[in-house]
Design a protein around this motif. Structure first.
Motif, PDB file in Angstrom:
ATOM      1  N   TYR A 180       0.856  -1.177   0.000  1.00 24.23           N
ATOM      2  CA  TYR A 180       0.000   0.000   0.000  1.00 24.23           C
ATOM      3  C   TYR A 180       0.900   1.238   0.000  1.00 24.23           C
ATOM      4  O   TYR A 180       1.946   1.265   0.651  1.00 24.23           O
ATOM      5  CB  TYR A 180      -0.862  -0.002   1.265  1.00 24.23           C
ATOM      6  N   SER A 181       0.526   2.265  -0.762  1.00 28.85           N
ATOM      7  CA  SER A 181       1.276   3.524  -0.668  1.00 28.85           C
ATOM      8  C   SER A 181       0.326   4.679  -0.931  1.00 28.85           C
ATOM      9  O   SER A 181      -0.639   4.555  -1.698  1.00 28.85           O
ATOM     10  CB  SER A 181       2.424   3.539  -1.674  1.00 28.85           C
ATOM     11  N   VAL A 182       0.626   5.785  -0.250  1.00 28.88           N
ATOM     12  CA  VAL A 182      -0.258   6.944  -0.367  1.00 28.88           C
ATOM     13  C   VAL A 182       0.531   8.197  -0.019  1.00 28.88           C
ATOM     14  O   VAL A 182       1.539   8.135   0.691  1.00 28.88           O
ATOM     15  CB  VAL A 182      -1.484   6.766   0.580  1.00 28.88           C
ATOM     16  N   ASP A 183       0.131   9.365  -0.580  1.00 27.08           N
ATOM     17  CA  ASP A 183       0.736  10.618  -0.133  1.00 27.08           C
ATOM     18  C   ASP A 183      -0.334  11.489   0.504  1.00 27.08           C
ATOM     19  O   ASP A 183      -1.514  11.355   0.187  1.00 27.08           O
ATOM     20  CB  ASP A 183       1.443  11.344  -1.283  1.00 27.08           C
ATOM     21  N   TYR A 184       0.086  12.343   1.427  1.00 30.89           N
ATOM     22  CA  TYR A 184      -0.864  13.154   2.179  1.00 30.89           C
ATOM     23  C   TYR A 184      -0.181  14.432   2.637  1.00 30.89           C
ATOM     24  O   TYR A 184       1.025  14.482   2.852  1.00 30.89           O
ATOM     25  CB  TYR A 184      -1.385  12.345   3.388  1.00 30.89           C
ATOM     26  N   LYS A 185      -0.989  15.486   2.822  1.00 29.83           N
ATOM     27  CA  LYS A 185      -0.418  16.811   3.096  1.00 29.83           C
ATOM     28  C   LYS A 185       0.344  16.882   4.428  1.00 29.83           C
ATOM     29  O   LYS A 185       1.468  17.375   4.483  1.00 29.83           O
ATOM     30  CB  LYS A 185      -1.532  17.853   3.079  1.00 29.83           C
ATOM     31  N   TYR A 186      -0.275  16.410   5.502  1.00 28.62           N
ATOM     32  CA  TYR A 186       0.384  16.424   6.817  1.00 28.62           C
ATOM     33  C   TYR A 186       0.260  15.053   7.447  1.00 28.62           C
ATOM     34  O   TYR A 186      -0.740  14.748   8.108  1.00 28.62           O
ATOM     35  CB  TYR A 186      -0.271  17.450   7.757  1.00 28.62           C
ATOM     36  N   MET A 187       1.258  14.211   7.295  1.00 26.05           N
ATOM     37  CA  MET A 187       1.144  12.847   7.789  1.00 26.05           C
ATOM     38  C   MET A 187       1.165  12.814   9.319  1.00 26.05           C
ATOM     39  O   MET A 187       0.634  11.882   9.924  1.00 26.05           O
ATOM     40  CB  MET A 187       2.287  12.001   7.201  1.00 26.05           C
ATOM     41  N   CYS A 188       1.782  13.827   9.950  1.00 24.66           N
ATOM     42  CA  CYS A 188       1.885  13.809  11.411  1.00 24.66           C
ATOM     43  C   CYS A 188       0.574  14.251  12.075  1.00 24.66           C
ATOM     44  O   CYS A 188       0.401  14.104  13.269  1.00 24.66           O
ATOM     45  CB  CYS A 188       3.039  14.691  11.886  1.00 24.66           C
ATOM     46  N   SER A 189      -0.334  14.841  11.289  1.00 28.21           N
ATOM     47  CA  SER A 189      -1.596  15.305  11.869  1.00 28.21           C
ATOM     48  C   SER A 189      -2.466  14.098  12.240  1.00 28.21           C
ATOM     49  O   SER A 189      -2.164  12.962  11.884  1.00 28.21           O
ATOM     50  CB  SER A 189      -2.333  16.185  10.862  1.00 28.21           C
ATOM     51  N   ASP A 190      -3.548  14.389  12.921  1.00 30.17           N
ATOM     52  CA  ASP A 190      -4.423  13.300  13.364  1.00 30.17           C
ATOM     53  C   ASP A 190      -4.971  12.492  12.179  1.00 30.17           C
ATOM     54  O   ASP A 190      -4.872  11.259  12.175  1.00 30.17           O
ATOM     55  CB  ASP A 190      -5.541  13.888  14.233  1.00 30.17           C
TER      56      ASP A 190
END
Lengths: 280, 667
Positions: free
Chosen positions: B36-46
């Motif tokens: 599985y792979s994904v990108d996200y704006k703020y990974m450290c956020s909730d």
């Protein structure tokens, strides 16, 4: 031993006595002075305000000539020439592209292998260590050593002495039997090139220097720069006008004072060429 | 078969402005073993963390690679998230796409390629990650506070009041620091000693605080919760238990002309001395560098006059060994010394003084009992000049930073001068007035408007003496760079605040980082201002950068809370990323041959010898064993081991080899 010599314009003209005294002192200590052949203007003070490339090309040509002539050390008595040559060496060492460009402009390879000595460095290295026993007529006077601006600034490039409170001339004069005074105008501005365009300003600026030296009991002012000398000596009329009194403290090049201490002839040292009579 | 998840973070625009995060995620998704792979704006956020947690549960991930910032920043965050989703936290690794990629490279194809490479090698590494369990270590609930100025005093009291033990060490004979030297304090003009000395006494009397004055840190070993500290208690040459502090010895000592440190050289002290009357502890020490007996072998007058025979000439330094759980550094600052300002004649003219010297002149406990009298002839100066930024904000002097406290104390000095010398004239040369702080700006305005202090915006180029006056040559830049010459009777330089001369050595002893100016470095400039990068060591006050009293006190209380948090736990959890010597079935037991090269290589003395005995109790093999409590996981022993018998958990030979191979192989 042989030492390269770059006189620059002043030492061939208005400050011939500086050149004479440098050569006389060198001779007295068995140093052969070899002038750089076909030397040109160092660019002071106009070039670096007008054209950066020219301001490096001129001194670089002088240094290239010295390299070609096989000189490893060059003494540059004029403080302005010393500044221009040293700044050029510093900038070209930092920037290979600029160095190559300047070599191309001059049509002459510049290596940067020459060691540049100002007059104090030359004295410190070759004369004062041998001074003991040679001081036959100690320069037994209270002296104000005046360094001016270019001999010690900018420190990050010249790496010579303390820029705000230099001591090197004082130490040389101490060894020549003089008593250097502690005074406040060691590195204040003499008015420099305003000598011609705004003479009264030079009268004021140099006047403050001469005035403080006088107030602290100096019997002579010792300099190492033709510009300082001409302002403090040649502009004495304007200085005295500013001070409102006649001050006749003579201004000597450090090599003249040292020459006197080791018993050289006054005329050989060019002491007859000053405006303010050298009575010390 | 591994099922690895790759989570690529944009870090707002920190990473995505330079790296094509979508492509990193897409390419990673095709790697062998990635489920599985994904990108996200703020990974450290909730929501970002939830993304990881649900992927672990739904896809049954066996390993996680988070491609984001430095692991120093968020590795604990993501490992915790994994643990919450039921994955062993040590199955999570971080690829640093921020500090190692986006912040140091231009946007472009190669940059994204590098990001992909970093993810690839960690995907391969994670395949070899082992489930590890955190190590539990006990906490020694005693704090060491180094430095007894206001910051150290506040930190000690706050920690002690939470019920924990504190050892406070101070290099000078008394606590109090620079604050005890001050006259009044801005912006309220309350007397420094009046607010400080009660706290000094409180420190001395607090049942939880052990005060070692005239003591210095000798050495530190160990780690958070378990430091072993040696303290050098310098010989005071008196028996502290007997001495009552009557002071008879100090009045009879014949060596009376030693410049007093407390009075910044403006007053004299004796060789046996108490630095100031309110000193804590209020017992003398003998300054052996100046004492006639130590120099010439004769005198012993103090011994003769002491009514209880408390003088001990043969006393030696003692080394105190203590176990400590946390350390607070509160060693303060210094000011630049004479040779630094030849243009101002400091050191040459007696009436050119520093701000600290002016404090002593203005202080009721000072050499002039609070009257402003100049050092040279004791006259009251009618014209006084204050020079701000003497050294500070001056690149040519090597101090480009603002010393921060000077604008305020100069306003205070000028104000005190105007209050004490009626009709006197005061001038302040300044570059800018930096009066940020509660009631600070109002305080400066008060000095200018109510007390008539003349503020001149411009720098001073030179100060020299003429006809008994100090000529201050400056410029007024608000009047078109008009030269200003002032004939002053006294000049006060607001000298730059600098780190102590021994700050670097101390930092190295403690393994804490420091900045280019030798001030101790905080772990994060905004979010971890009182922590250092070394766990269990905290900062308070001006040892971190020039600080005023309110800031030093706030920092000290902050550091104390950090210590209290640490002490609220009975044991600490440490990462199990430590070295282990392999063990095998008998009769081999281990591939370790017992050469013990590792013992001498270990900087933490964490490796010991272990004997393997048979049932008869005979030693059949001697092996190396790593003490998990002491090992810091530096890996030095791994490099030294000739038989490759030591491995570093989390960074095994196998994992390192796999990473290198992944980088060399095309994908």
């Amino acid at each position: 031993m042989t030492l390269g010599f770059y006189p620059g314009c002043s030492l061939k003209g208005s400050s011939r006595e500086y050149a004479e005294s440098v050569l006389a002192v060198a001779k007295a200590f068995d140093i052969t002075i070899e002038e750089i052949k076909d030397w040109n203007c160092c660019g002071a003070t106009a070039a670096h305000n007008m054209n950066r490339e020219l301001s490096f090309a001129l001194p670089a040509r002088i240094l290239s000539l010295a390299e070609k002539q096989g000189l490893t050390e060059v003494v540059v008595p004029c403080a302005a020439c010393y500044s221009r040559l040293t700044v050029t060496q510093y900038e070209l060492a930092k920037d290979k592209e600029l160095k190559d460009r300047i070599s191309e402009v001059n049509g002459m390879e510049y290596k940067g292998s020459v060691t540049i000595l100002n007059i104090i460095q030359m004295l410190d290295k070759y004369i004062t260590p041998k001074l003991e026993g040679k001081v036959v007529k100690p320069f037994d006077h209270k002296v104000a050593c005046y360094y001016g601006c270019l001999l010690v600034r900018p420190h990050e490039i010249l790496k010579f002495d303390r820029e705000e409170d230099p001591q090197s001339m004082d130490e040389v004069m101490l060894k020549a039997g003089a008593t250097p005074i502690d005074w406040a105008f060691k590195t204040e501005c003499c008015g420099a090139g305003l000598s011609i365009s705004r003479t009264p300003s030079v009268g004021k600026l140099s006047g403050m220097i001469v005035g403080d030296a006088k107030d602290r009991g100096a019997e002579a002012i010792i300099v190492a720069c033709p510009m300082c000398h001409s302002n403090l000596d040649m502009r004495r009329k304007e200085i005295n006008k500013y001070l409102g009194e006649k001050v006749d403290i003579p201004v000597l090049y450090i090599t003249q004072a040292l020459g006197l201490a080791v018993g050289l002839d006054r005329k050989e040292l060019g002491l007859n060429r000053h405006f303010v009579k050298v009575t010390v | 078969m591994s099922k690895i998840g790759v989570f690529v973070c944009h870090c707002g625009e920190n990473i995505s402005a330079t790296v094509d995060c979508a492509r990193v995620a897409e390419t990673s998704g095709k790697l062998d073993g990635v489920a599985y792979s994904v990108d996200y704006k703020y990974m450290c956020s909730d929501p970002g963390q939830s993304l990881i947690k649900s992927a672990i549960k739904e896809k049954g991930l066996t390993g996680v690679v988070v491609a984001a910032c430095s692991p120093r920043m968020h590795e604990p965050t993501f490992r915790k998230a994994c643990a919450e989703a039921g994955l062993n936290p040590y199955m999570c690794e971080m690829a640093n796409l921020r500090e190692h990629v986006s912040w140091v490279h231009e946007k472009g194809e190669a940059t994204t390629e590098k990001a992909i490479d970093l993810v690839r090698i960690l995907v391969e590494k994670v395949k070899y990650n082992q489930s590890l369990n955190a190590i539990k270590v006990p906490v020694t609930k005693t704090a060491l506070v180094i430095g007894g100025g206001i910051a150290g005093i506040q930190a000690s009291l706050d920690i002690a009041n939470t019920g924990h033990k504190v050892i406070l060490i101070e290099k000078d004979p008394s606590i109090g620091g620079h604050m005890s030297q001050l006259s009044e304090t801005f912006p309220t003009l309350d007397c420094s000693q009046c607010i400080l000395t009660p706290r000094m006494v409180e420190v001395a009397q607090h049942p939880n605080i052990t005060l070692y004055s005239y003591a210095e840190l000798e050495s530190v070993e160990g780690f958070i919760g378990n430091f072993k500290v040696k303290i050098r208690r310098k010989s005071k040459s008196i028996d502290e238990k007997l001495c009552t502090g009557c002071g008879l010895c100090t009045t009879k000592c014949p060596v009376k002309k030693i410049p007093s440190e407390f009075n910044e050289g403006l007053g004299m002290r004796t060789a046996i001395y108490v630095p100031f009357p309110q000193a804590v502890p209020n017992k003398p020490v003998i300054d052996r560098e100046h004492c006639t007996y130590y120099l010439k072998g004769k005198c012993r007058i103090c011994e003769k006059v002491c009514p209880i025979q408390a003088i001990r000439f043969d006393q030696e330094d003692t080394i105190e060994e203590v176990e400590i759980g946390a350390i607070v550094l509160a060693t303060g600052f210094s000011v630049k010394q004479p040779d630094f300002f030849p243009e101002y004649g400091y050191g040459k003219y007696p009436d050119v003084i520093t701000g600290l010297q002016f404090e002593r002149l203005a202080s009721a406990s000072g050499p002039t009992l609070g009257e402003i009298r100049r050092p040279s002839d004791g006259k009251v100066p009618q014209n006084i000049v204050f020079v701000a930024c003497a050294g500070s904000r001056d690149e040519a002097k090597g101090i480009p930073y603002c010393s921060k406290i000077c604008c305020m104390y100069i306003a205070k000095h000028a104000m005190l001068y105007q209050h004490k010398v009626h009709g006197g004239k005061s001038y302040v040369f300044y570059m800018d007035i930096r009066a940020g702080g509660k009631n600070y700006e109002e305080f400066v305005r008060r000095a200018i408007e109510e007390d008539g202090v003349n503020y001149v915006r411009g720098r001073v180029s030179r100060i020299y003496e003429k006809n008994g006056k100090l000529i201050v040559k400056g410029v007024d830049t608000l009047l078109g760079a008009m030269p200003v010459d002032i004939e002053a009777d006294m000049v006060v330089l607001a000298t730059a605040g600098v780190a102590n001369s021994d700050a670097e050595a101390l930092a190295q002893k403690l393994h804490v980082s420091y900045d280019a100016y030798k001030f101790f470095a905080e772990a994060h400039p905004k979010l971890k201002p009182v922590e250092t990068n070394t766990a269990g060591i905290f900062l308070a006050g001006a040892c971190q950068s020039p600080r005023d009293i309110p800031e030093s006190v706030s920092m000290a209380s902050g550091a104390a809370v950090k210590v209290a948090c640490l002490f609220s736990q009975d044991e600490l959890t440490r990462d199990p990323l430590i070295a282990v010597v392999n063990r095998m079935a008998p009769p081999v037991y281990s591939s370790c041959v017992g050469c013990f090269l590792c013992v001498s290589a270990c900087p933490y003395q964490a490796i010991e010898k272990e004997e393997i005995k048979n049932r008869a109790g005979e030693v059949i093999k001697t092996l190396a064993r790593v003490n998990p409590g002491l090992c810091q996981g530096c890996g030095t022993c791994v490099a030294f081991c000739r038989t490759k018998s030591i491995d570093l958990q989390g960074y095994t030979h196998e994992q390192m080899y796999t990473e290198v191979m992944a980088l060399l192989n095309e994908y």
